[in-house]
Structures are given as structure tokens and as C-alpha cells.
Design a protein around this motif. Structure first.
Motif, PDB file in Angstrom:
ATOM      1  N   VAL A   1       0.835  -1.201   0.000  1.00 35.84           N
ATOM      2  CA  VAL A   1       0.000   0.000   0.000  1.00 35.84           C
ATOM      3  C   VAL A   1       0.871   1.252   0.000  1.00 35.84           C
ATOM      4  N   LEU A   2       1.926   1.243   0.804  1.00 30.65           N
ATOM      5  CA  LEU A   2       2.799   2.416   0.844  1.00 30.65           C
ATOM      6  C   LEU A   2       3.524   2.624  -0.485  1.00 30.65           C
ATOM      7  N   LEU A   3       3.845   1.538  -1.186  1.00 29.58           N
ATOM      8  CA  LEU A   3       4.445   1.678  -2.510  1.00 29.58           C
ATOM      9  C   LEU A   3       3.428   2.146  -3.545  1.00 29.58           C
ATOM     10  N   ALA A   4       2.172   1.730  -3.372  1.00 29.82           N
ATOM     11  CA  ALA A   4       1.161   2.029  -4.385  1.00 29.82           C
ATOM     12  C   ALA A   4       0.683   3.476  -4.322  1.00 29.82           C
ATOM     13  N   VAL A   5       0.571   4.044  -3.118  1.00 33.45           N
ATOM     14  CA  VAL A   5      -0.024   5.379  -2.980  1.00 33.45           C
ATOM     15  C   VAL A   5       0.739   6.433  -3.793  1.00 33.45           C
ATOM     16  N   PRO A   6       2.073   6.534  -3.705  1.00 37.87           N
ATOM     17  CA  PRO A   6       2.758   7.565  -4.518  1.00 37.87           C
ATOM     18  C   PRO A   6       2.550   7.389  -6.014  1.00 37.87           C
ATOM     19  N   THR A   7       2.550   6.150  -6.491  1.00 36.93           N
ATOM     20  CA  THR A   7       2.354   5.952  -7.920  1.00 36.93           C
ATOM     21  C   THR A   7       0.927   6.320  -8.342  1.00 36.93           C
ATOM     22  N   LEU A   8      -0.040   6.027  -7.487  1.00 39.52           N
ATOM     23  CA  LEU A   8      -1.417   6.407  -7.803  1.00 39.52           C
ATOM     24  C   LEU A   8      -1.576   7.927  -7.809  1.00 39.52           C
ATOM     25  N   VAL A   9      -0.927   8.598  -6.864  1.00 41.96           N
ATOM     26  CA  VAL A   9      -1.002  10.065  -6.823  1.00 41.96           C
ATOM     27  C   VAL A   9      -0.419  10.660  -8.093  1.00 41.96           C
ATOM     28  N   SER A  10       0.719  10.147  -8.517  1.00 41.13           N
ATOM     29  CA  SER A  10       1.374  10.705  -9.707  1.00 41.13           C
ATOM     30  C   SER A  10       0.556  10.485 -10.967  1.00 41.13           C
ATOM     31  N   ARG A  11      -0.322   9.495 -10.966  1.00 38.07           N
ATOM     32  CA  ARG A  11      -1.131   9.207 -12.153  1.00 38.07           C
ATOM     33  C   ARG A  11      -2.555   9.741 -12.080  1.00 38.07           C
ATOM     34  N   SER A  12      -2.911  10.421 -10.984  1.00 39.84           N
ATOM     35  CA  SER A  12      -4.305  10.855 -10.856  1.00 39.84           C
ATOM     36  C   SER A  12      -4.473  12.290 -10.387  1.00 39.84           C
ATOM     37  N   LEU A  13      -3.500  12.870  -9.718  1.00 41.30           N
ATOM     38  CA  LEU A  13      -3.651  14.222  -9.180  1.00 41.30           C
ATOM     39  C   LEU A  13      -2.530  15.113  -9.695  1.00 41.30           C
ATOM     40  N   ARG A  14      -2.913  16.344 -10.003  1.00 46.68           N
ATOM     41  CA  ARG A  14      -1.927  17.322 -10.430  1.00 46.68           C
ATOM     42  C   ARG A  14      -2.206  18.624  -9.701  1.00 46.68           C
ATOM     43  N   GLU A  15      -1.213  19.133  -9.028  1.00 49.11           N
ATOM     44  CA  GLU A  15      -1.366  20.348  -8.240  1.00 49.11           C
ATOM     45  C   GLU A  15      -1.069  21.577  -9.071  1.00 49.11           C
ATOM     46  N   THR A  16      -1.786  22.645  -8.762  1.00 45.25           N
ATOM     47  CA  THR A  16      -1.462  23.938  -9.345  1.00 45.25           C
ATOM     48  C   THR A  16      -0.411  24.623  -8.475  1.00 45.25           C
ATOM     49  N   GLN A  17       0.335  25.497  -9.080  1.00 46.02           N
ATOM     50  CA  GLN A  17       1.402  26.195  -8.367  1.00 46.02           C
ATOM     51  C   GLN A  17       1.309  27.692  -8.602  1.00 46.02           C
ATOM     52  N   THR A  18       1.727  28.428  -7.600  1.00 52.42           N
ATOM     53  CA  THR A  18       1.760  29.874  -7.722  1.00 52.42           C
ATOM     54  C   THR A  18       2.966  30.292  -8.560  1.00 52.42           C
ATOM     55  N   GLU A  19       3.114  31.593  -8.750  1.00 53.69           N
ATOM     56  CA  GLU A  19       4.257  32.076  -9.522  1.00 53.69           C
ATOM     57  C   GLU A  19       5.576  31.761  -8.836  1.00 53.69           C
ATOM     58  N   ASP A  20       5.528  31.601  -7.517  1.00 54.39           N
ATOM     59  CA  ASP A  20       6.744  31.277  -6.770  1.00 54.39           C
ATOM     60  C   ASP A  20       7.018  29.783  -6.719  1.00 54.39           C
ATOM     61  N   GLY A  21       6.163  28.990  -7.393  1.00 55.72           N
ATOM     62  CA  GLY A  21       6.358  27.549  -7.388  1.00 55.72           C
ATOM     63  C   GLY A  21       5.807  26.839  -6.182  1.00 55.72           C
ATOM     64  N   ILE A  22       4.976  27.523  -5.397  1.00 55.71           N
ATOM     65  CA  ILE A  22       4.395  26.910  -4.201  1.00 55.71           C
ATOM     66  C   ILE A  22       3.085  26.236  -4.576  1.00 55.71           C
ATOM     67  N   PRO A  23       2.874  24.966  -4.200  1.00 59.17           N
ATOM     68  CA  PRO A  23       1.592  24.313  -4.516  1.00 59.17           C
ATOM     69  C   PRO A  23       0.430  25.063  -3.880  1.00 59.17           C
ATOM     70  N   SER A  24      -0.620  25.279  -4.669  1.00 56.87           N
ATOM     71  CA  SER A  24      -1.774  26.040  -4.182  1.00 56.87           C
ATOM     72  C   SER A  24      -3.067  25.255  -4.270  1.00 56.87           C
ATOM     73  N   GLY A  25      -3.000  23.969  -4.519  1.00 59.09           N
ATOM     74  CA  GLY A  25      -4.221  23.171  -4.586  1.00 59.09           C
ATOM     75  C   GLY A  25      -4.231  22.300  -5.826  1.00 59.09           C
ATOM     76  N   LEU A  26      -5.307  21.558  -5.982  1.00 64.18           N
ATOM     77  CA  LEU A  26      -5.423  20.637  -7.096  1.00 64.18           C
ATOM     78  C   LEU A  26      -5.909  21.362  -8.346  1.00 64.18           C
ATOM     79  N   ASP A  27      -5.307  21.019  -9.471  1.00 66.01           N
ATOM     80  CA  ASP A  27      -5.766  21.519 -10.758  1.00 66.01           C
ATOM     81  C   ASP A  27      -6.808  20.541 -11.272  1.00 66.01           C
ATOM     82  N   VAL A  28      -8.072  20.914 -11.136  1.00 69.24           N
ATOM     83  CA  VAL A  28      -9.146  19.961 -11.404  1.00 69.24           C
ATOM     84  C   VAL A  28      -9.171  19.490 -12.853  1.00 69.24           C
TER      85      VAL A  28
END
Length: 1018
Positions: free
Chosen positions: A190-217
Motif C-alpha cells: 500500500v505504501l508503494l502504491a499510494v505515490p504511484t497512484l497520486v502521480s497518475r491521478s492528481l496534479r497540483e497547481t502552483q503559484t508564480e513562486d512555485g508553491i503548490p496552491s491546490g489541485l488543478d481539477v
């Protein structure tokens, strides 16, 4: 040299192809190059057969004929100092010291190999098969190296077979549940699977400074669709593993303990977070078609995660508390204020610390699980395991000390709180309960009448004053102070009740959601208001999102888990300190914001999915609500669910429905033989009816009064303060309240409370308000032809018929009759969704009121024979309730069987009540005035015929009055038969009563001619 497997002496001359001479062993002896140690490795061991005196677990086999040995198997030692032989360091016990600096790597590996050879594999075939599949899955998620399609097909088959056997065979479940290797490998996967699932399903938006600001729907949705095939494959693996682990947890204590120790529950928690993020925020449903949306909806494994969590907590107070700890505390250790209520004074940080200390004092583990975990830890040194047991990963495990059972139960049986003690752990240990902060919070917020009747019922005089105050502010009561209402400003709010607070400047909601004294200036405040209209505060807590994701079948596990944590029947009794942990968790549930948010979403879920009282989710939720009732927390829960702009919020409406279900089960039951049960229920009824009198009825009367003002042309429809959606919510809340009162009125033990509190006042007041503000629905609502429908163009009256639709109103305005005087306001264009909120019919409310009145005034005997209740009869007469009852004898399509209900209520009012009968006798006879009015009307019609020559139009004009007279008149025999009393008054009393009803209670309708309208308006 001896064989490593069986101990048979080996030949002096050996090659790499030499095998053991024992026909039952035949172990092949070989030598190979080891890249790790850069040496030649062999499975030949320079040892000797183990004799029976040196066969202790883990000891190295040797004999006394070692050349320089200082130890003999007989126990005779020639020296107490260890001696070195062939790079081994032996201690006096005879076992080799593997930590010696002189222990060479090659011979250490041979030592481990020898010890492995002494291990006997006692695993069943199911355990071996499942472990093999899990090892392959580890490689699959590590992707180094990857496995081919045929390998993974076989892995799927092995997992499917294990799943099937774990469902049907108890011995297989038990064997798997007690295998620590399996739990460790499940966690690792499960611990191995979660990061791979995140990388294939969620993408975060970032501010101009490169700080994550939430999910890009949108980007996340595209990412999920791109990786759909691999996501579905991996999620199917995880789903099957979670089902197997859920089945393993059916063994309860031992399996639950191993699951918690290897931190598999924490890994599942991470998977829940991923599923919530993907399912609730991972796609934009408006920008995808149905086919792709169906794919997106499949990306969730919440169901099996919740089932696993339910089985992990079942019957174990420590793990229930651990689950509660993880789900009810977030990063913000504070509570937000609840609307107009004073702060509850809860110090969330103190609660957090006290529960951590409770875990430290209750760290005793299951004995069998402890043995299995110790055995696994010993085997870790030998390799061939998933690795050492994980260190505590959550903050609640920090600093846990291993306490002996006697010290644990050494807690004081009578809690002692020492506020001046500086050592917080010792202070909590002496208190012995879970949390002192929760206990004092409960005493502050519980029902005010918990220990006695402290808060009295609001008097009728006070209710009258409240209602009058609400009438005076009816048209602007729901508008924020300091903001001038524009016509139809709330239309967009009706179309889109919540769009995340991203409204334009032209989308202004002028209705108050900050309270009657709130102020709503500024775009930021408007966005907060729009968000809070639906949520009324931030949605805090992981579980809060789940009711918005799952359907009625999938969400059962969540409700069952909450039930298992707080309902008394699912608990384990009292602790040595006399504490009921189920009740404590119930208090925590409502004390913390995450729990209150979850409760609201669970209640709204029932409304959204239209759950009936026969369905499983509804019944489980009813048990949860009853546990709140047993802790005197329903009043607090009711107030916490309030939305200030709503008379009764949707969540409160569902809560009231569940309370109705609870009280309906009280009828004809011996529960009230216990005085404590009676007092507990009576105090809840007292609270709810007090709220009904002080808030619900005055606000409903204000809305109906606003309708009456528009109906009488004293206000314009655009001035109506709310829209159809708000009217529906208000009607649903009022209807549910009346249903609650009708249930209470049917309980013999509780009916006297309603009579004592004079519930007749609210019922009669609502009847009067509905009579004045809402038009009846006739059998035939088709408009009558002829010029009598509209005033002539040169008429001096500029007031239109309010019962006409707006298209007729605009037509009249086009012909020179504006809707309202030009000097007051120009006629606006009415939006289509807001054209009739002021004509809201409040369907069924009159019928519910009559049902309650009948229950209150009817005789108390089972057959309802004899005179009515004299107290209620007097209350009806004193509050002027007889005429509203008589007015209900006229047909109204908005209220089914209204006339029949009214007839039954009047029967019980009249029987045995001389004052009521005298009131009827003294009604002004209308027979002669009615005849005179008819003669005058016919004369006017004949004059009109003579002047115009349109005899047919005159006949049509006379038809409405003839219909009203025919509908209103009944014979004395019919009245006596219906009422069951003798109305022997001069001039046929029944015929006198009904025309009086028509004159007093009937409103102007489209069928009534202009002469009648002018008379009523004047």
C-alpha cells in the motif's frame, strides 16, 4: 565435514558436484562467486551434528572435540573467558557472538544460513501462496524489474483464490490473520502504491513562486483519463488486498493488534485520503461527457477502505479511540464559533494532550499477538522477511511507555482532578478518565434542564409579542442591514446555490446569512456568505467529504463504524473508573468541528438520497441520534446544525424526522414506566417546542404575512424577501415540526405537556395566517371568459387582480393599468424562476394542523367517545380558533380531505362545550342579507343586459356567485349528522354558519366579479 541439512559426515574428497550420502537428504554441495562479498560462497559448513544437549533454539552446533574449545557439551568449562576459533567469538553460553568485530562476513553469512536451516516452515499452503503473490506485487509497484503479463495473470489468480478462501473458510482466515509477514507485506504494498497512484491521478497547481496552491481539477481529470487502464488494474489489486485484510480482521483482537503494530491502519488511512482527493476534487463533471465521467467515477476504493476500518475498530476500545483520534483532530486544534451561540469554551489542544496520555496509560497488547510479533522480530535478524517492525508513525504513539497490567489498573477507581498539578500526565492518570476537558465541556453544553426544570417554556404572551415583531419586519426581515434591496437580486442564488464563491459583481445575494443583524458589504463577505449558505462554515475533517462521494450501499460501512464507536449497545461496559467510553466518544463527536461537520453531511445524505424509515442507512442514523439523546446532547446538536438564514435548515429537518421516528417507537411501549426515561424525553420535547414557539412559528407567520400584504395589493411581488427555494425549505421544516407535534400528541403520557403549554395558540395562529395569506385552490381553476376579468381601460382603480398570472398583469399594464402606481415604482420584468414565491401554497399544512387539533381536543379514551377535552375547548374559544376551523370546511385543493378533517375537529369542539354551541348560535344570520345581496346582484345584471344586449355575458357574470352560494350552503340535517350535535337554532343555524364562512373567510378569486372585489378590498 558434515552435511548442513542432516549432519551426515561428508567424504574427505569433495567437488562442487558432491552430494550428501544420506539417501533421504542428497543435498548438493557447491561453490559460487558472491558479488556482494567478493568471495567464494559455499553451502558446506565446517560444523558437526547437533547433539541433544546443545539443541536450544538459535545455538550453533558444535562438539567438545573442537581443537581449542574451552567449553564442552557436558557443561564443564575450563575458562570463563571467551575463546576464538576460526574467526568465531563464542560466549560462555556456547552461542557465537554475531556482533564480534572479528566475525568475518563470509562465515557470518554461513551462520545465518545454518540458522535458517533450523527454521521449520509451519505455514499453510494458503499462506505460502498468498505470500508469493504479495512478493510479486511488491515488484510490480516498485517496477524494478517489472513483471510480464503472464506473471501478473498468475498473481491475480492466486490473490483471487486467497480472497475466496478467506471469505468461506474460518481456519484460512485465522492462519492469514496470525501471519505477521503477510501484514508487513500488505503495508509495504500500500505504501508503494499510494505515490504511484497520486502521480497518475492528481496534479497540483502552483503559484508564480512555485508553491503548490491546490489541485488543478481539469488537469487531474485529463491525467486520470490518460492513465485509466493502469489505474484500474492497480486499484483492482488493492481492492482485493483490502477485502482479504478485512476478512482477516474478523479474528478481532489478535489480528487487530498485529494490524495496528505493523501500522497497516495508517497505510489505509493514506489510501482513504487519496481516494477522497481523487473522487471529490479529481475531476470536473461539467467538462466531461457521460462516458468519461463513468470512468472517472470508478476511480475510488473508499468502500473497502471503510469496511477494513470498521472491522479494525470493532469491539476494541483502544482502536476505536485511535480511529476517533485520527478522524476528529486536524491540524487546526481549535473550534470555530457556531452562529449566534456563545463560545463553548472547549480547549481542543488540552483534549488532544489528554487523549494522548490516555493512550499511554492503555498500551497493553493482546498476549497472543505479542508472542507472534516477538517471534517475527527474532526472525528479522535471519533475513527473508519484509523488514523490521515499523517505528510509531503517528503522534499519538510518541513516548508511549510499556506499562505493566497492574500499573494500568492501578488508576484511581474514583477520579480525582488536581488543577494545580504541573505534571500533565500524572494529573490525567489520577483523573483516570479519558479527558477532563470533554467532561466539563459536556456539563456546559448539555440540555439546560438536564438536572431539573431550569429553563421555562416561553409564555403565549411572549410568543404573541415575537410574532407581532416579525410581522412588522416581514418584508425586510431576511435582508442584511444597510443594504437596499433591488428587485429580484436573489435570482442567481436560486439558479446556482453554490459555485465555490466565484461570483461576479452582478450576482449579489441580498438575503441575510449572517443573522438578522448581519452586515453584508464587500465582495469577500459575499463570497463567504455564498459558501456558508450550503455549508455554513468550512468543511473540516477527512470523513466529511465521504457522504458526498458514495451512494447508499457503499456508505453503510461509515455509518456502521460511527455507530460502533458511540452507541451504548456496541460498547464493552464501564472502565474501572466508572467511565462509559461509548458515551465519551459520543461527546467527542459533537465537541469537535470535524465531528459536527460529519454529522451534518450524514443527515443531508438522507435527504438527498430520499431514504425512508425502512432503509438501513436511516435506521443506523436513528440509533446514532438516539445515542446523542441519551447524552442530553440533542439540543446542542440541533443548534450546531442551524443555518441562520433558514427557519429550519435541511439538516435540522432530517434530524427532526429521525427524532419523530424515535418517538413513534415510544407509542404503546412501557418505556415510560421508568421516570428517568420519561423525564429525558419530556425535556427534549420541551426544548424542541420552545424553539418552535420562539423561532419557527414567528418566522413562518412573517413570510405568510408578507404573502398577505402582496395579496391585498399593499406590497409589490418584487418586494417579497425570499425565493421559491427558501419557501420550500421553510415549508419542509414547518411540515416536519407539525409531524413531530402530531406524534407527541398521540402519546398519552406526552399529550398533557402540549395542552399545558397551550399549543393551541400556535396552531390557530398559523390557520389564521394561512387563511389571510394563501388563496384556496378550487376544483376548476380555468379563467372565466368575459370582460369582467379585467377593469375597463379608463377605470380609476389601478390595482390589478392579484390572482392573475404575470402575463395578464403585463397585458393590463400595456392597456394603461400599471401593476402599481407609477410614482411608487416602475414595473420590472419578473424573472421566470421568481414569478410566484409570494403565491406559495404551503400545501398540506392546514391538514397537519387539523390532525393535531383533533388529537388534542378528542376524548382521551381509546374509542374517542364522549365530550371533547374541556381544557382544549376553552383554549380554542379563547384564542378565536372556532372560526378558522369553520373556514376550513370550504374545499381547498392544496390540502387533501381538509373539510373532513375540519368536520371531525369541530365535532369534538362542540360536544360537551356549551360555550362553543352558544358561539355558533350567536353567529349573525346571513340568510336575509344573502338574499338581498343576490337580488341586488341580479338587478345589476339585468340593467347590464338591457344596456349591452349581451344576455350570455350577464349569465356568465352571475355564475360565480351562484357557485359560491351552492358550495357554501348545506342543510341542517347534514350539519347535525357531520358534527354529531343538535344545532336547534332559529332560522336553520347551519345555513347561517356557512354563508358567514363565505363572507368572513373566502378570499377574492378570479371567479368573483369586480363588485365583490371592491367590497372585500374596502
Amino acid at each position: 565435514m558434515y552435511c548442513i541439512e542432516c549432519g551426515t559426515p561428508l567424504p574427505l574428497i569433495r567437488t562442487n558436484n558432491t552430494i550428501c550420502s544420506n539417501p533421504k537428504c542428497k543435498t548438493k554441495l557447491g561453490t559460487w562467486w558472491d558479488e556482494n562479498s567478493k568471495t567464494m560462497r559455499t553451502n558446506r559448513l565446517p560444523g558437526f551434528p547437533m547433539d541433544e544437549r546443545s539443541s536450544s533454539a538459535g545455538s550453533f552446533p558444535y562438539r567438545s572435540h573442537y581443537p581449542n574449545s574451552a567449553y564442552s557439551p557436558s557443561g564443564n568449562s575450563t575458562s570463563h573467558s571467551p575463546v576464538v576459533n576460526r574467526s568465531f567469538t563464542y560466549s560462555n553460553s556456547g552461542s557465537p557472538d554475531l556482533s564480534s568485530a572479528g566475525f568475518m562476513l563470509e562465515e557470518k553469512n554461513m551462520m545465518v544460513q545454518w540458522k535458517n536451516s533450523q527454521r521449520k516452515n509451519g505455514q499453510s499452503i494458503e499462506e505460502r501462496s498468498f505470500l508469493g503473490a504479495l512478493i510479486c506485487l511488491e515488484g510490480h509497484f516498485e517496477a524494478t524489474p517489472g513483471f510480464g503479463g503472464r506473471t501478473m495473470t498468475q498473481v491475480r489468480k492466486m490473490i483471487a483464490g486467497t480472497l475466496e478462501r478467506s471469505l468461506g473458510l474460518g481456519d484460512v482466515r485465522e492462519a492469514l490473520a496470525k501471519n505477521v509477514d503477510i501484514w508487513m507485506r500488505l503495508r509495504k504494498i500500500v505504501l508503494l502504491a499510494v505515490p504511484t497512484l497520486v502521480s497518475r491521478s492528481l496534479r497540483e497547481t502552483q503559484t508564480e513562486d512555485g508553491i503548490p496552491s491546490g489541485l488543478d481539477v481539469p488537469e487531474s481529470a485529463a491525467l486520470i483519463l490518460k492513465n485509466y487502464d493502469t489505474l484500474i488494474e492497480d486499484l483492482s489489486y488493492l481492492n482485493n488486498l483490502l477485502v482479504i485484510s478485512r476478512n482477516m480482521l474478523a479474528i478481532k483482537e489478535t489480528a487487530q493488534e498485529i494490524c495496528a503494530t505493523v501500522a497497516f491502519d495508517k497505510a489505509v488511512h493514506k489510501l482513504i485520503i487519496l481516494c477522497v482527493n481523487v473522487t471529490s476534487k479529481g475531476y470536473d463533471g461539467e467538462n466531461v461527457d457521460e462516458f468519461r465521467r463513468g470512468k472517472l467515477n470508478e476511480i475510488t476504493e473508499l468502500l473497502t477502505c471503510l469496511q477494513h476500518t470498521h472491522n479494525w475498530t470493532m469491539g476494541n476500545d483502544r482502536f476505536k479511540m485511535s480511529f476517533w483520534f485520527d478522524m476528529l483532530f486536524d491540524n487546526d486544534l481549535r473550534n470555530d464559533a457556531i452562529h449566534e451561540l456563545p463560545p463553548d469554551g472547549l480547549n481542543v489542544e488540552n483534549v488532544y494532550r489528554e487523549i494522548k496520555n490516555w493512550f499511554r496509560r492503555h498500551s497493553e497488547k493482546d498476549k497472543e499477538a505479542t508472542k507472534l510479533l516477538e517471534k517475527y522480530s527474532a526472525d528479522v535478524l535471519l533475513g527473508q522477511t519484509p523488514g523490521p517492525l515499523p517505528l510509531p508513525v503517528s503522534s499519538l504513539d510518541e513516548g508511549i511507555s510499556t506499562l505493566a497490567p497492574l500499573e494500568r489498573y492501578g488508576e484511581s477507581p474514583s477520579p480525582v482532578w488536581k488543577p494545580d498539578m504541573e505534571d500533565k500526565y500524572e494529573q490525567d492518570r489520577l483523573y483516570a478518565r479519558v479527558s477532563h476537558e470533554i467532561d466539563i465541556w459536556w456539563k456546559r453544553v448539555r440540555d439546560a434542564n438536564y438536572e431539573g426544570w431550569v429553563v421555562p417554556m416561553e409564555s403565549v404572551e411572549g410568543a404573541i409579542a415575537r410574532a407581532e415583531s416579525c410581522r412588522e419586519t416581514a418584508m425586510d426581515r431576511f435582508l442584511p442591514r444597510g443594504h437596499a434591496p433591488g428587485p429580484y437580486e436573489q435570482e442567481e442564488h436560486f439558479d446556482e446555490p453554490n459555485d465555490g464563491g466565484n461570483r461576479g459583481q452582478d450576482r449579489i445575494d441580498t438575503r441575510s446569512i449572517e443573522g438578522e443583524t448581519g452586515e453584508g458589504d464587500g465582495d469577500e463577505e459575499e463570497e463567504d456568505d455564498d459558501d456558508s449558505y450550503v455549508e455554513e462554515g468550512p468543511l473540516r475533517g477527512l470523513l466529511t467529504e465521504i457522504p458526498n462521494i458514495l451512494d447508499t450501499k457503499q456508505i453503510e460501512a461509515l455509518h456502521m463504524t460511527v455507530k460502533a464507536c458511540i452507541v451504548d449497545s456496541m460498547g464493552s461496559g464501564l472502565t474501572p473508573a466508572g467511565e462509559n467510553l461509548q458515551k465519551t466518544r459520543c461527546k467527542m463527536f459533537l465537541a469537535l468541528d470535524c465531528g459536527k461537520n460529519l454529522l451534518r453531511e450524514m443527515l443531508v445524505f438522507i435527504a438527498v438520497w430520499e431514504q425512508t424509515d425502512q432503509q438501513f442507512i436511516f435506521q443506523i442514523t436513528a440509533q446514532i441520534i438516539e445515542s446523542f439523546h441519551h447524552n442530553a446532547l440533542l439540543p446542542y446538536a440541533w443548534n450546531s446544525l442551524r443555518i441562520v438564514k433558514d427557519i429550519v435548515s435541511p439538516a435540522q429537518t432530517v434530524l427532526l424526522r429521525l427524532i419523530n421516528y424515535m418517538f413513534r417507537a415510544r407509542k404503546d411501549s412501557p418505556i415510560y414506566d421508568d421516570l428517568r426515561d420519561y423525564n429525558r424525553d419530556a425535556k427534549l420535547i420541551h426544548f424542541l417546542y420552545n424553539y418552535f414557539r420562539c423561532r419557527v412559528v414567528p418566522d413562518c407567520i412573517a413570510l405568510i404575512y408578507a404573502q398577505a400584504q402582496i395579496r391585498c395589493n399593499k406590497s409589490h411581488p418584487s418586494d417579497f424577501p425570499v425565493d421559491l427555494w427558501d419557501m420550500e425549505r421553510a415549508k419542509d421544516g414547518l411540515s416536519q415540526y407539525l409531524d413531530f407535534i402530531s406524534v407527541i400528541a398521540e402519546i398519552p403520557e406526552m399529550r398533557p405537556l402540549l395542552i399545558e403549554w397551550e399549543a393551541v395558540y400556535e396552531l390557530v395562529t398559523l390557520l389564521k395566517a394561512l387563511e389571510a395569506g394563501v388563496a384556496r385552490k378550487s376544483l376548476d381553476e380555468r379563467p372565466m371568459p368575459g370582460p369582467s376579468r379585467r377593469p375597463p381601460p379608463n377605470s380609476s382603480s389601478t390595482t390589478p387582480n392579484i390572482e392573475r398570472p404575470y402575463d395578464s398583469q403585463r397585458t393590463n399594464s400595456a392597456h394603461g393599468s400599471p401593476a402599481i402606481p407609477q410614482e411608487s415604482r416602475p414595473t420590472p420584468t419578473v424573472p421566470p424562476l421568481h414569478d410566484t414565491p409570494h403565491k406559495f401554497p404551503w400545501s398540506g399544512i392546514k391538514t397537519q394542523i387539523l390532525i393535531i387539533l383533533t388529537s388534542l381536543v378528542a376524548p382521551s379514551n381509546t374509542r374517542r367517545n364522549g365530550p371533547g377535552n374541556p381544557t382544549v375547548q376553552r383554549q380554542l374559544l379563547y384564542r378565536g380558533g372556532l372560526m378558522p376551523l369553520l373556514n376550513c370546511c370550504v374545499y381547498d385543493g392544496h390540502n387533501e380531505y381538509l373539510k373532513e378533517r375540519a368536520t371531525l375537529a369541530i365535532k369534538f369542539v362542540m360536544e360537551g362545550c356549551d360555550e362553543a354551541q352558544k358561539f355558533v348560535r350567536e353567529l349573525v344570520p346571513m340568510k336575509q342579507p344573502q338574499a338581498q345581496a343576490q337580488a341586488t346582484q341580479h338587478g345589476a345584471q339585468e340593467s347590464f343586459q338591457a344596456a349591452t344586449g349581451h344576455h350570455q355575458a350577464a349569465t356568465a357574470a352571475s355564475l360565480p356567485l351562484d357557485q359560491e352560494a351552492q358550495k357554501a350552503s348545506i342543510s341542517a340535517a347534514e350539519a347535525e349528522k357531520a358534527l354529531g350535535v343538535s344545532l336547534s337554532v332559529e332560522g336553520n343555524a347551519a345555513e347561517n354558519i356557512m354563508p358567514q364562512l363565505m363572507d368572513v373567510g373566502e378570499e377574492p378569486t378570479q371567479k368573483v366579479n369586480d363588485t365583490r372585489i371592491d367590497r372585500v378590498d374596502s
